[in-house]
Design a protein around this motif. Structure first.
Motif, PDB file in Angstrom:
ATOM      1  N   ILE A   1      88.117  77.328  71.098  1.00 52.16           N
ATOM      2  CA  ILE A   1      88.319  78.408  69.878  1.00 52.16           C
ATOM      3  C   ILE A   1      87.236  79.118  69.268  1.00 52.16           C
ATOM      4  CG2 ILE A   1      90.199  77.139  68.669  1.00 52.16           C
ATOM      5  CD1 ILE A   1      88.758  74.912  67.485  1.00 52.16           C
ATOM      6  N   PHE A   2      86.853  79.722  68.244  1.00 52.02           N
ATOM      7  CA  PHE A   2      86.211  80.661  67.734  1.00 52.02           C
ATOM      8  C   PHE A   2      84.844  79.837  67.492  1.00 52.02           C
ATOM      9  CE2 PHE A   2      90.017  82.823  66.758  1.00 52.02           C
ATOM     10  CZ  PHE A   2      89.888  84.228  67.556  1.00 52.02           C
ATOM     11  N   PRO A   3      83.748  80.975  67.354  1.00 50.61           N
ATOM     12  CA  PRO A   3      82.448  80.568  67.013  1.00 50.61           C
ATOM     13  C   PRO A   3      82.569  80.022  65.509  1.00 50.61           C
ATOM     14  CG  PRO A   3      82.239  82.929  67.795  1.00 50.61           C
ATOM     15  CD  PRO A   3      83.567  82.314  67.771  1.00 50.61           C
ATOM     16  N   TYR A   4      83.421  80.653  64.730  1.00 52.98           N
ATOM     17  CA  TYR A   4      83.108  80.264  63.236  1.00 52.98           C
ATOM     18  C   TYR A   4      84.120  78.668  62.748  1.00 52.98           C
ATOM     19  CZ  TYR A   4      87.847  82.884  63.185  1.00 52.98           C
ATOM     20  OH  TYR A   4      89.193  83.298  63.515  1.00 52.98           O
ATOM     21  N   ASN A   5      84.652  78.309  63.846  1.00 54.79           N
ATOM     22  CA  ASN A   5      85.529  77.222  63.517  1.00 54.79           C
ATOM     23  C   ASN A   5      85.430  76.009  64.437  1.00 54.79           C
ATOM     24  OD1 ASN A   5      87.345  78.305  65.420  1.00 54.79           O
ATOM     25  ND2 ASN A   5      88.951  78.572  64.037  1.00 54.79           N
ATOM     26  N   SER A   6      84.699  76.364  65.561  1.00 55.95           N
ATOM     27  CA  SER A   6      84.424  75.370  66.557  1.00 55.95           C
ATOM     28  C   SER A   6      83.697  74.115  66.264  1.00 55.95           C
ATOM     29  CB  SER A   6      83.999  75.793  67.652  1.00 55.95           C
ATOM     30  OG  SER A   6      82.776  76.494  67.565  1.00 55.95           O
ATOM     31  N   GLU A   7      82.823  74.432  65.162  1.00 52.32           N
ATOM     32  CA  GLU A   7      81.825  73.309  64.704  1.00 52.32           C
ATOM     33  C   GLU A   7      82.908  72.306  63.879  1.00 52.32           C
ATOM     34  OE1 GLU A   7      78.691  74.208  62.462  1.00 52.32           O
ATOM     35  OE2 GLU A   7      77.484  72.493  63.222  1.00 52.32           O
ATOM     36  N   GLU A   8      83.486  73.015  63.164  1.00 50.09           N
ATOM     37  CA  GLU A   8      84.293  71.999  61.984  1.00 50.09           C
ATOM     38  C   GLU A   8      85.481  71.329  62.950  1.00 50.09           C
ATOM     39  OE1 GLU A   8      85.827  73.544  58.349  1.00 50.09           O
ATOM     40  OE2 GLU A   8      86.857  71.543  58.046  1.00 50.09           O
ATOM     41  N   LEU A   9      86.335  72.402  63.615  1.00 49.89           N
ATOM     42  CA  LEU A   9      87.458  71.575  64.351  1.00 49.89           C
ATOM     43  C   LEU A   9      87.090  70.934  65.405  1.00 49.89           C
ATOM     44  CD1 LEU A   9      89.627  74.750  64.116  1.00 49.89           C
ATOM     45  CD2 LEU A   9      89.982  72.754  62.933  1.00 49.89           C
ATOM     46  N   ILE A  10      86.192  71.224  66.314  1.00 52.76           N
ATOM     47  CA  ILE A  10      86.021  70.444  67.568  1.00 52.76           C
ATOM     48  C   ILE A  10      84.960  69.083  67.211  1.00 52.76           C
ATOM     49  CG2 ILE A  10      85.130  70.342  69.865  1.00 52.76           C
ATOM     50  CD1 ILE A  10      85.972  73.365  70.047  1.00 52.76           C
ATOM     51  N   GLU A  11      83.677  69.441  66.824  1.00 55.49           N
ATOM     52  CA  GLU A  11      82.913  68.517  66.546  1.00 55.49           C
ATOM     53  C   GLU A  11      83.321  67.524  65.328  1.00 55.49           C
ATOM     54  OE1 GLU A  11      79.019  69.995  65.587  1.00 55.49           O
ATOM     55  OE2 GLU A  11      78.438  70.018  67.795  1.00 55.49           O
TER      56      GLU A  11
END
Ligand SMILES: [Zn+2]
Length: 350
Positions: A128-138
């Protein structure tokens, strides 16, 4: 007989003979192609294949306007230069989900990311995107009781910001090895601003039939150029309550390639069509009964994840059967053929 005919009958007979001769002559010339009828037939074949299951893919590839030109711009996306400009969380947030015994959804409402778990770590597909990969993936992995530190491989289906957005972060934080198609690695290298914060170091250049194996699970990579020149698709096996189920993962869908002129559009559509056939064959050969994508628009992941909660003893909502999986590739192939025919018509009228 003719001598006894009145003059008008003789004239009529002569005209008739001449008419037959003219018809015979006309039939020797190649019949003019009816491009519009051919386009309608290809679109109808796509509609029939789509049924109720693949309406999103049908509409996207047969009926919505296509981007058609080459994007050679190299500017930093606004959500990278100014994170406050990223789309509001409510537009993309989705809860993570355990979809199969060893496959987890850690994407958003629109774009997907998938974690295949093994006893030696995680193979993550799309980021996904730089702005939501941290919240959604991690964040999603942690919510599901998984540790992002165990991500060993990151497979990027193609180098667009909605799929490569978190790859650099995951590579930097966890040392995950990133795999992508050669041409898409080249795109990342060619557009340093466009890929700012989304430029993992080149680890694995995917080849057709390459196997990424971890802890007894194998993802086989298939080159399916078209959407981008380096687009990858995959086949792999998951477990549903212990039962092996085969998955075909389609890595690129919309017609983002140059297609606004017959040259190179006709050729580019052929590349795309050939890839649908290639992936359809691999899906059939592996007995795929599940079709996954990196957009919910194409595989209904967001809705199916919510349906899973009420599954009970019923069938798995993602399991479509081998015939339906084949029909997915028929939708894309026929819609591409319809668009290719429109360019052939344009070329023939010149
Ligand atoms: Zn894309």
């Amino acid at each position: 007989m003719i001598e006894s005919m009145p003059p008008t009958a003789l004239r009529t007979a002569t005209v008739f003979v001449v008419a037959i001769a003219a018809t015979a002559f006309a039939q020797q010339r190649p019949a003019a192609r009816n491009f519009d009828a051919e386009i309608r037939a290809a679109q109808q074949a796509a509609k029939t294949a789509a049924g109720d299951e693949f309406l999103g893919s049908l509409v996207r590839t047969c009926f919505l306007p296509q981007s058609g030109g080459e994007n050679t711009s190299d500017t930093v996306p606004n959500y990278v230069s100014n994170p406050a400009a990223a789309p509001a969380r409510a537009t993309w947030f989705a809860e993570p989900a355990k979809v199969f015994d060893n496959l987890y959804f850690v994407g958003g409402k629109v774009h997907s990311s998938w974690a295949l778990t093994t006893n030696e770590g995680i193979i993550l597909i799309d980021t996904i995107f730089p702005y939501n990969s941290e919240e959604l993936i991690e964040g999603g992995l942690r919510k599901l009781g998984l540790d992002p530190k165990n991500i060993k491989y990151v497979l990027i289906s193609h180098a667009h910001a909605d799929h490569i957005g978190g790859a650099e972060m995951l590579q930097t934080r966890y040392g995950a090895k990133v795999a992508m198609g050669a041409a898409d690695w080249d795109s990342v290298a060619s557009y340093p601003n466009r890929y700012k914060s989304m430029a993992p170091k080149r680890n694995i250049v995917a080849t057709d039939g390459m196997k990424i194996t971890l802890g007894g699970s194998t993802v086989t990579v298939w080159l399916t150029p078209g959407h981008t020149p380096g687009t990858l698709s995959y086949t792999f096996t998951v477990l549903d309550r212990g039962k092996p189920v085969n998955v075909a993962y389609s890595g690129g869908t919309a017609f983002n390639f140059v297609n606004n002129t017959p040259d190179p559009g006709i050729r580019n559509f052929q590349t795309y069509i050939d890839s649908q056939r290639h992936m359809g064959e691999k899906a059939a050969a592996t007995g795929a009964t599940v079709l996954l994508s990196n957009h919910s628009e194409f595989d209904n992941a967001y809705n199916k994840n919510r349906m899973l909660a009420g599954r009970g003893d019923g069938p798995h909502p993602y399991e479509l059967g081998a015939d339906m999986v084949q029909r997915y590739f028929q939708v894309l192939g026929n819609c591409a053929r319809a668009a290719q025919l429109a360019l052939e018509k344009q070329a023939a009228s010149r």
